[in-house]
Design a protein around this motif. Structure first.
Motif, PDB file in Angstrom:
ATOM      1  N   ARG A   1      -5.743   8.263  -6.864  1.00 54.66           N
ATOM      2  CA  ARG A   1      -5.136   7.366  -7.777  1.00 54.66           C
ATOM      3  C   ARG A   1      -4.296   6.171  -7.133  1.00 54.66           C
ATOM      4  N   ALA A   2      -4.100   6.195  -5.798  1.00 51.82           N
ATOM      5  CA  ALA A   2      -3.440   5.169  -5.229  1.00 51.82           C
ATOM      6  C   ALA A   2      -4.744   3.982  -5.052  1.00 51.82           C
TER       7      ALA A   2
ATOM      8  N   THR B   1       0.911  -1.205   0.025  1.00 49.53           N
ATOM      9  CA  THR B   1       0.173   0.149  -0.054  1.00 49.53           C
ATOM     10  C   THR B   1       0.954   1.330   0.018  1.00 49.53           C
ATOM     11  N   ARG B   2       1.913   1.115   0.774  1.00 52.83           N
ATOM     12  CA  ARG B   2       2.747   2.321   0.754  1.00 52.83           C
ATOM     13  C   ARG B   2       3.400   2.472  -0.477  1.00 52.83           C
ATOM     14  N   GLU B   3       3.824   1.624  -1.110  1.00 44.45           N
ATOM     15  CA  GLU B   3       4.401   1.573  -2.416  1.00 44.45           C
ATOM     16  C   GLU B   3       3.582   2.230  -3.550  1.00 44.45           C
ATOM     17  N   ARG B   4       2.160   1.893  -3.614  1.00 46.54           N
ATOM     18  CA  ARG B   4       1.233   2.576  -4.297  1.00 46.54           C
ATOM     19  C   ARG B   4       1.077   3.934  -4.037  1.00 46.54           C
TER      20      ARG B   4
ATOM     21  N   VAL C   1      -3.348   7.634   3.419  1.00 43.89           N
ATOM     22  CA  VAL C   1      -2.055   8.224   3.120  1.00 43.89           C
ATOM     23  C   VAL C   1      -1.470   8.816   4.393  1.00 43.89           C
ATOM     24  N   PHE C   2      -2.127   9.458   5.053  1.00 47.78           N
ATOM     25  CA  PHE C   2      -1.781  10.284   6.259  1.00 47.78           C
ATOM     26  C   PHE C   2      -1.166   9.305   7.196  1.00 47.78           C
TER      27      PHE C   2
END
Length: 290
Positions: free
Chosen positions: A121-122, A93-96, A129-130
């Motif tokens: 977009r991810a 998820t972080r990479e996306r 995200v946060f």
């Protein structure tokens, strides 16, 4: 297309040094299987999961009983594997998120992109995200860049008789020299545009350089038992990071102008060695007025 996030790690991170470098980078933070272009990005690394931690082994396949009763130790708990899978999903998820942010920043600039757009977009919600990046700048710069630990380690591991400026300066020259590699050129150019197009990122980059400078000065002061307020540790640290910042900006300028590969690598080495000589032998003879 190569993601900006995948090819921007040399800025304040740790690339592999040349084999002949007098101050090799520590192997544990510079895996040889990773190409230089993948070592330029600066986001924080996720702590290894329990599955990644080596476990003690025995010939019988069971751990010894610490109490000496002779009974085999209990089998490892199954939830550990679940924790490992959960950590892998978290990393994916972080990479996306990083890839989505990099694409949007390259398209429209850092300041024009919202966190909501990155999340969309991810394929995640804004809160996710946060959870990974509490501040938007964290999508570009690591809060604690590997460059700091690697530089300090290069100083600590220098041989007897070698000065701080020689060890740290040699490390810096080898780090920035990798920006001349053809694999790094595209990412360096894109990231230069992103950073230079945002006042927020320019300020954060200066803060990062200041934090690394402070850490190096503190190490020098501790090693030399410098008194409080003594200038030498700070002068030495600022000189080393000044060389780093100057070479980094030179690399960005040249890549944006279309200069890459061996011509850029050779120029960075030449300029770096010149700067290193000034660090080691002083500025007394430089720029004398005629």
């Amino acid at each position: 297309m190569t993601s900006v996030a995948r090819v921007t790690r040399v800025a304040h991170a740790l690339p592999v040094t040349d084999p002949g470098s007098p101050t090799p980078a520590p192997a544990e933070v510079a895996p040889s299987t990773t190409p230089p272009s993948a070592l330029i990005r600066t986001f924080p690394s996720v702590n290894p999961s329990a599955d990644d931690v080596p476990q003690p082994s025995t010939t019988s396949g069971t751990a010894p009983d610490p109490g000496g009763s002779g009974a085999p130790a209990a089998e490892p708990r199954r939830p550990r594997a679940k924790a490992g899978a959960r950590e892998r999903r978290r990393q994916e998820t972080r990479e996306r998120i990083v890839d989505a942010a990099a694409e949007l920043f390259a398209e429209r600039g850092f300041d024009a992109v919202s966190v909501m757009e990155i999340a969309r977009r991810a394929g995640v919600v804004e809160k996710t995200v946060f959870n990974h990046f509490p501040v938007k700048e964290g999508l570009v710069f690591d809060a604690d860049p590997p460059m700091r630990a690697a530089l300090l380690d290069a100083v600590r591991r220098r041989p007897a008789g070698e000065s701080v400026s020689a060890a740290a300066g040699s490390f810096v020259v080898s780090v920035v020299g990798l920006l001349g590699s053809p694999e790094a050129a595209d990412g360096v150019a894109r990231m230069a545009k992103v950073i230079r197009g945002s006042r927020t990122l320019l300020v954060r980059e200066r803060e990062i350089l200041g934090e690394i400078t402070d850490a190096l000065a503190a190490l020098i002061a501790d090693e030399t038992d410098a008194r409080s307020g003594q200038l030498e540790p700070w002068l030495a640290a600022h000189a080393v990071l000044g060389l780093y910042a100057s070479l980094l900006e030179l690399a960005r300028d040249r890549v944006l102008a279309g200069v890459t590969g061996e011509p850029l690598a050779a120029e960075l080495r030449r300029r770096g060695q010149r700067g290193l000589s000034l660090l080691q032998f002083g500025l007394a003879g430089y720029a004398k007025r005629r």
